[in-house]
Design a protein around this motif. Structure first.
Motif, PDB file in Angstrom:
ATOM      1  N   ASP A 187       2.621  -1.632   4.633  1.00 37.18           N
ATOM      2  CA  ASP A 187       1.724  -2.784   4.614  1.00 37.18           C
ATOM      3  C   ASP A 187       0.321  -2.472   5.091  1.00 37.18           C
ATOM      4  O   ASP A 187      -0.603  -3.214   4.793  1.00 37.18           O
ATOM      5  CB  ASP A 187       2.303  -3.907   5.485  1.00 37.18           C
ATOM      6  CG  ASP A 187       3.613  -4.410   4.916  1.00 37.18           C
ATOM      7  OD1 ASP A 187       3.674  -4.615   3.689  1.00 37.18           O
ATOM      8  OD2 ASP A 187       4.572  -4.562   5.689  1.00 37.18           O
ATOM      9  N   SER A 188       0.168  -1.406   5.871  1.00 38.75           N
ATOM     10  CA  SER A 188      -1.182  -1.113   6.346  1.00 38.75           C
ATOM     11  C   SER A 188      -1.465   0.385   6.236  1.00 38.75           C
ATOM     12  O   SER A 188      -0.568   1.220   6.413  1.00 38.75           O
ATOM     13  CB  SER A 188      -1.374  -1.601   7.788  1.00 38.75           C
ATOM     14  OG  SER A 188      -1.023  -0.593   8.704  1.00 38.75           O
ATOM     15  N   THR A 189      -2.703   0.697   5.934  1.00 37.73           N
ATOM     16  CA  THR A 189      -3.095   2.090   5.729  1.00 37.73           C
ATOM     17  C   THR A 189      -2.872   2.908   6.987  1.00 37.73           C
ATOM     18  O   THR A 189      -2.412   4.041   6.927  1.00 37.73           O
ATOM     19  CB  THR A 189      -4.583   2.152   5.325  1.00 37.73           C
ATOM     20  OG1 THR A 189      -4.825   1.148   4.334  1.00 37.73           O
ATOM     21  CG2 THR A 189      -4.940   3.501   4.738  1.00 37.73           C
ATOM     22  N   TRP A 190      -3.206   2.314   8.136  1.00 34.16           N
ATOM     23  CA  TRP A 190      -3.069   3.065   9.392  1.00 34.16           C
ATOM     24  C   TRP A 190      -1.615   3.448   9.653  1.00 34.16           C
ATOM     25  O   TRP A 190      -1.313   4.579  10.048  1.00 34.16           O
ATOM     26  CB  TRP A 190      -3.644   2.236  10.554  1.00 34.16           C
ATOM     27  CG  TRP A 190      -3.631   2.969  11.857  1.00 34.16           C
ATOM     28  CD1 TRP A 190      -2.954   2.632  12.989  1.00 34.16           C
ATOM     29  CD2 TRP A 190      -4.340   4.183  12.168  1.00 34.16           C
ATOM     30  NE1 TRP A 190      -3.194   3.544  13.985  1.00 34.16           N
ATOM     31  CE2 TRP A 190      -4.033   4.511  13.510  1.00 34.16           C
ATOM     32  CE3 TRP A 190      -5.194   5.013  11.451  1.00 34.16           C
ATOM     33  CZ2 TRP A 190      -4.557   5.632  14.150  1.00 34.16           C
ATOM     34  CZ3 TRP A 190      -5.719   6.149  12.073  1.00 34.16           C
ATOM     35  CH2 TRP A 190      -5.399   6.443  13.407  1.00 34.16           C
ATOM     36  N   GLN A 191      -0.694   2.522   9.401  1.00 28.79           N
ATOM     37  CA  GLN A 191       0.724   2.836   9.601  1.00 28.79           C
ATOM     38  C   GLN A 191       1.192   3.905   8.612  1.00 28.79           C
ATOM     39  O   GLN A 191       1.988   4.778   8.953  1.00 28.79           O
ATOM     40  CB  GLN A 191       1.561   1.559   9.476  1.00 28.79           C
ATOM     41  CG  GLN A 191       1.380   0.655  10.694  1.00 28.79           C
ATOM     42  CD  GLN A 191       1.992  -0.715  10.516  1.00 28.79           C
ATOM     43  OE1 GLN A 191       1.913  -1.304   9.427  1.00 28.79           O
ATOM     44  NE2 GLN A 191       2.592  -1.237  11.570  1.00 28.79           N
ATOM     45  N   LEU A 211       0.858  -1.188   0.000  1.00 26.58           N
ATOM     46  CA  LEU A 211       0.000   0.000   0.000  1.00 26.58           C
ATOM     47  C   LEU A 211       0.891   1.234   0.000  1.00 26.58           C
ATOM     48  O   LEU A 211       2.022   1.185   0.479  1.00 26.58           O
ATOM     49  CB  LEU A 211      -0.894   0.007   1.235  1.00 26.58           C
ATOM     50  CG  LEU A 211      -1.879  -1.155   1.365  1.00 26.58           C
ATOM     51  CD1 LEU A 211      -2.615  -1.070   2.697  1.00 26.58           C
ATOM     52  CD2 LEU A 211      -2.868  -1.171   0.209  1.00 26.58           C
ATOM     53  N   SER A 269      -5.800  10.061   1.284  1.00 26.98           N
ATOM     54  CA  SER A 269      -6.673  10.372   2.410  1.00 26.98           C
ATOM     55  C   SER A 269      -7.691  11.393   1.910  1.00 26.98           C
ATOM     56  O   SER A 269      -7.526  11.970   0.833  1.00 26.98           O
ATOM     57  CB  SER A 269      -5.863  10.977   3.566  1.00 26.98           C
ATOM     58  OG  SER A 269      -5.417  12.278   3.211  1.00 26.98           O
ATOM     59  N   MET A 303      -0.691   6.246   7.454  1.00 32.56           N
ATOM     60  CA  MET A 303      -1.252   7.514   7.941  1.00 32.56           C
ATOM     61  C   MET A 303      -0.403   8.085   9.079  1.00 32.56           C
ATOM     62  O   MET A 303      -0.208   9.297   9.176  1.00 32.56           O
ATOM     63  CB  MET A 303      -2.705   7.321   8.388  1.00 32.56           C
ATOM     64  CG  MET A 303      -3.670   7.153   7.213  1.00 32.56           C
ATOM     65  SD  MET A 303      -5.350   6.806   7.785  1.00 32.56           S
ATOM     66  CE  MET A 303      -6.292   7.161   6.290  1.00 32.56           C
TER      67      MET A 303
END
Lengths: 732, 154
Positions: free
Chosen positions: A286-290, A229, A441, A292
């Motif tokens: 690997d993850s959207t939250w990370q 991602l 975002s 962000m």
């Protein structure tokens, strides 16, 4: 019946078959969303063991199930239902036997694979009909050959071919294998429009079940094994450019695999390429939250490369341009100056509208998988062909090594005509050497630019002593395009006419936003005409009909873009349906009519006052868009357009401070909500057999004018500047 | 990172993520349930609406650490065969245009009907005002909620 050249010849179909054999058309199913789900196939037709490619639009399974490829991007205008309906109509196949698949970009076969200008149905109407008619003809020929008959001795209906003078019959599924080898007819017969069985009915969205059960359909939902991602950071203000950033720190954050600068500058950019932010920070993980969290930790050095503009400056520039700006397009009929001088009454009003963002609810995103020799792109784009061309330039790859597949799209409104997010995904994929999905975002999305320009127009009208309109002028300026259509109504209806379009420079990037220019002009012009009618002491509909009468009998000038009779037609229809003129206690009415995208729409707004607040009790809408393909789908489009017009005319705006948009998310940027919409909307269509015209955009523009006019009747207040009311919610 | 056992759509799920991770991204990135949509990230658009117990909540503002043993229902788990009365009503009225917001709309609507089986127009508006539909299908959304209310009471 119409005899029509197919414009197909053997070669074009061989090309399609070759593409199909190469795995492009047949078996294209990268998402579950694209596969026909056996449980969902109505009429109990089993899933075929074998499929036969009839032409690039149609494949038929041995059980009679028919797959129809929908060529254009689906942005909510419901073409994945309406385009295949047209094929099915001419193919003579029951709709229950049809499954729909999204076609990939294939410029060698399909034409006009884009979603813009409300053109999908209009431009493909004949091609889709021919695709269906060609398929039917080939199946009929195959059956006739089997039975030793001529093709005119058999008839096809409801997916079955019968001999005319006998009892033999065969289903499409049984004969499809034999149709594959049939010579492609170079001429086919299209149905008489009066014989349409499917077109003109209410057909439900083919993706309805998948939408209401949350199946993966959208670009943001796309998954690929091993996919990374990514997110980007663009400059915080127009006029700024990226210098460098805390790369090492970001790369060391949890879940972050890479961070770097990308540059999507390409040679000879086209109209859908980015002109603003081309140098960006890209972060991969690997993850959207990370991702962000990593974006929040960014420390970027930006340099100022051009003026950091404020909203006050924009208004000042527009005002100056209306006095001394350079006119880019003009039309003059008669002698407007002299006519205004001798007019008994003259009225002049100024209207304006702010920058607005598209705000598709699905933020920009795209999947890319770039290797040394090829690029695969999958995602939400309104212009797959433009994307393909720009990616080819960016990566220096030949066009044939690039594939573009379209997902269902969570809103277009013009935003996804622009291809920068696809290029950014490609640039990131190339750098990391693997598949990646780029996600914006909401803040990235809302502050990236490509906005609806801000506009300002001055309207002036002169009446003689008999209250006849003898002079009309409009001068309109916009950053970065003027909003005036010089050859549209009221051009052609008044002897002395002047229209001027003025362009003003800015470094804020702008683009096509649903019904470009019309989204402002209709509201301004129709609100102005309401005042002119009032000054003339005439009913607003009668006043307009008088003008159209003039244009029907003795039009002024030759370049008028509209047909006055059809324009008057929608006004008459909405007048009749709404019982206009019949006073209803407590109901305040406003009317507007507008022509764009070859379609005519008239709307009447009924406003009632509730606790001293105006409430839109009902909207009456009449449209002339030629033949209506999917009636309920068409109504949905117009309802949505009306609500979109009310919403943006009333609530939404982007303002700037030091080059930066002050609104970045839905806490400060207001979009219309459930309690603010009309309590009821009723839509009527003019019944005719003219080829279909646009429908995705034309519902919106007149809504703003009809709302302004009804608000005046209800409150006594005229509205000149959009958004009409930000502080007090006036609806609901 | 921390380990969590969640009850999602009636199934136990083990997840090892940062405790601040919102349920939206747990669902989408880690469990690959992508029916719950990302729209704004600040609980203003409602695209990410899920049920926590019987309540509609915005999953973009619900950290995994706050879930505990409460039951989570997403659009994928609202009904086994996609035949919840609200889903059926949505199909009957043919609500969607682009369709992106509709999962969130349906989750808000189904939570509303659970606590208020016969909502008034005002109750519908209050309950649904947190869900943006950029295409403007609001009048159909209202109609579908009333259709579902009637079918549930039939």
């Amino acid at each position: 019946m119409t005899q029509i050249k197919t414009q197909y010849n053997r070669r074009s179909f061989i090309k399609v078959s070759a593409a199909a054999g190469g795995g492009m058309l047949i078996g294209f199913s990268w998402l579950n969303g694209c596969k026909p789900n056996s449980k969902e196939i109505a009429a109990g037709l089993p899933v075929p063991k074998e499929w036969f490619d009839i032409n690039g639009y149609i494949k038929i399974g041995d059980t009679g199930l028919v797959t129809i490829f929908s060529p254009n991007p689906e942005i909510g205008q419901n073409v994945r239902t309406s385009m295949p309906m047209i094929v099915a109509e001419e193919l003579e196949v029951p709709w229950e036997n049809v499954v729909v698949e999204q076609a990939p970009l294939n410029t060698g076969f399909y034409q006009n694979q884009f979603a813009g200008g409300s053109l999908s149905i209009r431009l493909s109407w004949n091609a889709l009909r021919m695709a269906g008619a060609t398929g039917k003809r080939m199946l009929m020929e195959a059956a006739a050959k089997e039975w030793g008959l001529q093709v005119d001795e058999v008839t096809a209906s409801e997916g079955v071919i019968k001999e005319n003078n006998g009892t033999r019959s065969v289903g499409y599924g049984e004969i499809a294998a034999k149709a594959v080898g049939i010579e492609i007819p170079e001429e086919v017969t299209l149905k008489n429009v009066n014989d349409f069985k499917l077109i003109g009915t209410d057909v439900k969205n083919v993706d309805g079940k998948k939408i209401v059960t949350g199946q993966p359909l959208f670009g943001l939902d796309f998954q690929r094994e091993g996919m990374k991602l990514a997110m980007i950071q663009h400059p915080p203000a127009f006029g700024m450019q990226l210098v460098d950033f805390n790369e090492d720190e970001i790369k060391n954050m949890p879940g972050i695999s890479d961070a770097f600068i990308i540059d999507t500058t390409i040679a000879e950019p086209g109209m859908f390429d980015e002109v603003g932010f081309k140098k960006l920070v890209a972060i991969v993980g690997d993850s959207t939250w990370q991702l962000m969290q990593a974006k929040k930790a960014l420390k970027v050095n930006w340099e100022t490369t051009s003026e950091l503009e404020n909203s006050e400056l924009h208004i000042q520039r527009l005002e100056e341009a209306l006095v001394s700006g350079e006119v880019e397009e003009t039309r003059t009929d008669g002698d407007p100056e002299a006519a205004f001088k001798k007019a008994a009454k003259v009225i002049e009003r100024t209207y304006s509208a702010p920058f607005i963002a598209h705000n598709t609810l699905e933020p920009m995103n795209f999947f890319a998988n770039v290797t040394d020799t090829a690029a695969e792109l999958i995602g939400p784009t309104q212009t797959p062909e433009a994307l393909e061309g720009s990616v080819a330039k960016l990566l220096n790859l030949p066009l044939e090594n690039i594939t573009v597949n379209m997902t269902r799209i969570g809103g277009g409104f013009g935003r996804r005509l622009y291809v920068h997010f696809g290029l950014e995904a490609a640039a990131i994929s190339k750098k990391i050497g693997g598949p990646v999905k780029l996600i914006y975002s909401r803040e990235d999305d809302m502050t990236q630019g490509t906005y609806r320009p801000t506009y300002r127009s001055v309207y002036k009208a002169g009446l003689d002593e008999n209250n006849t309109l003898i002079a009309f002028s409009v001068k309109g300026a916009g950053l970065t395009e003027g909003p005036v259509f010089v050859n549209r109504f009221p051009a052609g209806t008044v002897d002395n006419y002047l229209a001027q379009r003025i362009k003003v420079a800015t470094n804020i990037t702008t683009g096509a936003w649903r019904a470009p220019r019309s989204n402002f002009t209709a509201g301004a012009e129709q609100a102005f005409l309401d005042e002119v009618a009032e000054l003339a002491g005439k009913d607003p509909i009668d006043f307009r009909l008088e003008l159209f009468e003039r244009a029907i009998k003795n039009p002024v000038g030759e370049k008028n873009e509209y047909e006055a009779e059809r324009y008057a037609g929608v006004l008459k229809l909405v007048k009749e349906k709404a019982n206009w003129g019949e006073a209803k206690q407590g109901v305040h009415r406003g009317v507007a009519a507008y022509f764009c995208h070859s379609t005519y729409v008239a709307e009447i707004f009924d406003i009632v006052m509730k606790n001293d607040k105006p409430v839109i009790a009902k909207v009456w809408c009449a449209a002339d868009c030629g033949i209506v393909v999917n009636k309920d789908g068409a109504k949905n489009m117009l309802e949505g357009g009306i609500i979109d017009g009310i919403g943006h005319g009333t609530y939404s705006q982007l303002t700037f401070e030091n080059g930066a948009p002050k609104q970045m998310n839905f806490d400060t940027y207001q979009l219309i909500r459930n309690s603010q919409v009309p309590k009821e909307i009723e839509v009527f269509f003019v019944d005719n057999d003219i080829d279909p015209t646009g429908l995705g955009e034309p519902g919106l523009p007149p809504a703003i004018g009809a709302l302004a006019n009804a608000l005046y009747k209800a409150t006594g207040q005229r509205h000149y500047h959009q958004p009409f009311n930000l502080e007090k919610q006036i609806i609901g | 990172m921390a380990n969590y056992t969640l009850n999602i759509n009636g199934k136990k799920q083990q997840i090892d993520v940062d405790p601040t991770t919102p349920m939206l991204w747990v669902l989408r990135d880690h469990i690959k349930l992508v029916g719950t949509k990302f729209g704004c990230g600040i609980a203003q658009c409602g695209a990410c609406t899920i049920h926590l117990g019987d309540n509609a909540v915005r999953s973009c503002q619900l950290p995994i650490s706050a879930v505990g043993d409460q039951k989570i229902t997403t659009i994928e788990g609202l009904s086994e065969n996609g035949d919840h009365p609200v889903q059926q009503a949505w199909l009957e009225i043919d609500v969607p245009q682009c369709g992106y917001c509709q999962a969130g709309q349906i989750m808000s609507a189904s939570a509303l009907l659970k606590r208020t089986p016969n909502p008034t127009d005002e109750e519908i508006e209050t309950a649904m005002n947190g869900n943006i539909c950029r295409c403007g299908t609001y009048t159909r959304i209202k109609k579908a909620i009333k259709t579902a209310a009637n079918s549930e009471n039939a």
